[in-house]
Design a protein around this motif. Sequence first.
Motif, short mmCIF file in Angstrom:
data_model
loop_
_atom_site.label_atom_id
_atom_site.label_comp_id
_atom_site.label_asym_id
_atom_site.label_seq_id
_atom_site.Cartn_x
_atom_site.Cartn_y
_atom_site.Cartn_z
N LEU A 15 -7.36 1.51 5.73
CA LEU A 15 -5.98 1.48 6.24
C LEU A 15 -5.25 2.59 5.48
O LEU A 15 -5.01 2.45 4.27
N GLY A 16 -4.92 3.68 6.15
CA GLY A 16 -4.39 4.88 5.52
C GLY A 16 -3.01 4.72 4.90
O GLY A 16 -2.33 3.71 5.08
N THR A 17 -2.60 5.76 4.18
CA THR A 17 -1.33 5.74 3.45
C THR A 17 -0.12 5.58 4.36
O THR A 17 0.91 5.06 3.95
N GLU A 18 -0.23 6.00 5.60
CA GLU A 18 0.87 5.88 6.56
C GLU A 18 0.88 4.54 7.28
O GLU A 18 1.76 4.25 8.07
N THR A 19 -0.12 3.71 7.01
CA THR A 19 -0.26 2.42 7.70
C THR A 19 0.65 1.37 7.07
O THR A 19 0.71 1.23 5.85
N THR A 22 1.09 -5.71 9.37
CA THR A 22 1.54 -7.08 9.16
C THR A 22 0.66 -8.00 10.00
O THR A 22 0.47 -7.77 11.19
N GLY A 23 0.10 -9.04 9.35
CA GLY A 23 -0.73 -9.99 10.09
C GLY A 23 -1.82 -10.56 9.22
O GLY A 23 -1.73 -10.60 8.00
N GLU A 24 -2.90 -11.00 9.90
CA GLU A 24 -4.04 -11.57 9.20
C GLU A 24 -5.25 -10.68 9.41
O GLU A 24 -5.57 -10.30 10.54
N GLY A 39 0.84 -10.15 4.82
CA GLY A 39 0.16 -11.21 5.56
C GLY A 39 -0.87 -11.90 4.72
O GLY A 39 -0.63 -12.21 3.55
N SER A 40 -2.07 -12.11 5.30
CA SER A 40 -3.15 -12.76 4.56
C SER A 40 -4.47 -12.09 4.91
O SER A 40 -4.64 -11.53 5.99
N ILE A 41 -5.39 -12.16 3.95
CA ILE A 41 -6.73 -11.60 4.13
C ILE A 41 -7.72 -12.71 3.86
O ILE A 41 -7.69 -13.33 2.79
N CYS A 55 0.60 -4.52 -1.37
CA CYS A 55 0.20 -5.68 -0.58
C CYS A 55 1.06 -6.88 -0.95
O CYS A 55 1.09 -7.29 -2.11
N ASN A 56 1.76 -7.42 0.03
CA ASN A 56 2.55 -8.63 -0.14
C ASN A 56 1.86 -9.68 0.71
O ASN A 56 1.97 -9.66 1.93
#
Length: 142
Positions: A15-19, A22-24, A39-41, A55-56
């Motif tokens: 997931l690049g620097t510009e990404t 939000t999500g799972e 989100g959650s992983i 990362c939140n």
Amino acid sequence: MAQANQNKEKNITILGTETDFTGELTFRDNLVITGKFHGSINATGDLEISKEAMCNVDSISVNSVVVSGKVKGDIISQKFVEMKNGSIIQGNVTTSRIRIEDGVDFQGKISMVESAEKTDLFSMNSSEYKDSLTLYQGIDKK
């Protein structure tokens, strides 16, 4: 030796620097986050959070994780957690092995659990057994 070959065959997703995602997230191979994630992983693969990443999360549940960036939320890892110099982690960590470098800003609790992976001494060669005893298998052997 077979385990080393399996690791080489895993795909890497970035997931690049510009990404700003939000999500799972769920994945089986390797994921590198260099941008922002909310989100959650919940995954069986390995995760790397780069120095630029933020990362939140509600929670991160992975096979292993190396944190160089910022994480706010709980981390659960089956194998190991590595916190690199300059990383900021706010949340609780549950793992079987941990490595914390100097210069880490960590706020939370660490719970050490027995590794889910048991080592059968009679079914592996001596070099595999030696690798299983190292604190962190990702260290380059010289």
